[in-house]
Design a protein around this motif. Structure first.
Motif, PDB file in Angstrom:
ATOM      1  N   ARG A   2      -5.553  -1.166  -8.408  1.00 23.66           N
ATOM      2  CA  ARG A   2      -6.399  -0.609  -7.007  1.00 23.66           C
ATOM      3  C   ARG A   2      -7.206  -1.571  -6.341  1.00 23.66           C
ATOM      4  O   ARG A   2      -8.336  -1.427  -7.196  1.00 23.66           O
ATOM      5  N   SER A  20       0.758  -1.179  -0.017  1.00 26.26           N
ATOM      6  CA  SER A  20      -0.082  -0.113   0.157  1.00 26.26           C
ATOM      7  C   SER A  20       0.844   1.202   0.069  1.00 26.26           C
ATOM      8  O   SER A  20       2.012   1.191   0.331  1.00 26.26           O
ATOM      9  N   PHE A  21       0.145   2.374  -0.498  1.00 27.44           N
ATOM     10  CA  PHE A  21       0.875   3.557  -0.359  1.00 27.44           C
ATOM     11  C   PHE A  21       1.313   4.157   0.943  1.00 27.44           C
ATOM     12  O   PHE A  21       2.432   4.899   1.373  1.00 27.44           O
ATOM     13  N   SER A  35       1.798   8.289  -3.847  1.00 27.49           N
ATOM     14  CA  SER A  35       1.007   8.214  -4.826  1.00 27.49           C
ATOM     15  C   SER A  35       1.412   8.955  -6.266  1.00 27.49           C
ATOM     16  O   SER A  35       1.393   8.492  -7.447  1.00 27.49           O
ATOM     17  N   PRO A  80       1.444   9.525   2.086  1.00 31.05           N
ATOM     18  CA  PRO A  80       0.780   8.520   1.193  1.00 31.05           C
ATOM     19  C   PRO A  80       0.636   9.317  -0.233  1.00 31.05           C
ATOM     20  O   PRO A  80       0.839   8.573  -1.424  1.00 31.05           O
TER      21      PRO A  80
END
Length: 295
Positions: free
Chosen positions: A63, A30-31, A46, A42
């Protein structure tokens, strides 16, 4: 200039930081988790991934809620990215400090010795042949104690992902999962038999805490100072164990989440003496290079 040539030229402009961010996202899933590892928000992660996808000319992830999963192009890029980061590190080490000499004392848990130490030493030996390395393998608590008493210069230690202690630099992040024999029955026994490491092991404590919180009856069927002993117990369907997902191998399988309570992720931290000389920093760099490709 056609589209394929244009895409190739833009891909050539990729830098190590962008690729390192990409690899970190792949490893953490995950970011947000990647941001915690590289100390960026995050949104910044991204944005960097979006820029990388524009340069490549293709999406790299699918995603799904808060987590991301590599698509086919992302999987292909991950292999190239790890190789490029490793090569960049070797080049920097080889031409930046090739005359460095001295001695370095390095410590790590024994399971890292079997998984990562060969890659670390291979990178180090090629670039710093004049440095002597002394290696100690043992529990993370022992490694940390030796480091604090100045008996080690560089060390790897395991911490639970939610451990608040500001120790060192995170160099690896991975899921902790229940592992047992493929098609085995140990996970369905009541109480469930566990193969655990020593009492100071973060994975042991995570397993016990998870079972207690979920009201899952368990018994310690085996204690082993080495992960190889735990794996032997799993292969024999004698017990199940909390181990990193990367330790799944032939004859073993992850236990479904509806059978045993979920386990937390864990991190590996790199600790280095604050007054480290060139030889110590050289090993620090080699550890980071080796772990950038994963275990």
């Amino acid at each position: 200039m056609n589209a394929e040539v244009s895409r190739y030229n833009s891909a050539q402009a990729l830098d190590a930081d962008a690729l390192r961010t990409f690899v970190t996202v792949c490893e953490t899933g995950s970011f947000r988790s990647a941001g915690a590892v590289v100390h960026r928000s995050p949104a910044a992660i991204s944005g960097r991934i979006a820029k990388l996808e524009r340069q490549i000319g293709r999406p790299l992830f699918e995603r799904r809620g808060r987590r991301v999963h590599l698509n086919e192009d992302g999987t292909a890029l991950l292999s190239y990215a790890r190789r490029m980061l490793s090569l960049n590190g070797e080049i920097a080490a080889r031409f930046g400090t090739r005359q460095t000499a001295g001695q370095v004392r390095f410590g790590a848990p024994d399971d890292y010795g079997t998984r990562w130490l060969p890659a670390i030493l291979k990178t180090f030996a090629r670039t710093y042949p004049a440095i002597e390395v002394s290696v100690v393998l043992g529990p993370s608590s022992d490694i940390m104690a030796a480091f604090n008493s100045e008996k080690l210069d560089v060390g790897l230690v395991t911490l639970a992902n939610n451990d608040p202690r500001p120790l060192g630099t995170t160099v690896h992040h991975e899921r902790l999962v229940w592992i047992g024999a493929a098609s085995g029955s140990a996970a369905y026994q009541v109480p469930v038999p566990l193969a655990l490491a020593h009492e100071t092991c973060a994975w042991r404590q995570a397993a016990i805490d998870a079972c207690n919180a979920a009201g899952c009856a368990y018994r310690v069927a085996m204690t082993s100072e080495h992960s190889a002993g735990q794996v032997a117990a799993l292969a024999a369907d004698f017990a199940v164990a909390p181990l990193p997902e990367s330790m799944l191998g032939s004859g073993l399988e992850a236990i479904d989440a509806d059978v045993l309570p979920a386990l937390p992720d864990y991190t590996v931290r790199l600790v280095v003496r604050s007054d480290a000389e060139a030889a110590v920093r050289a090993l620090e760099n080699s550890v980071k290079v080796a772990l950038s490709g994963g275990p």
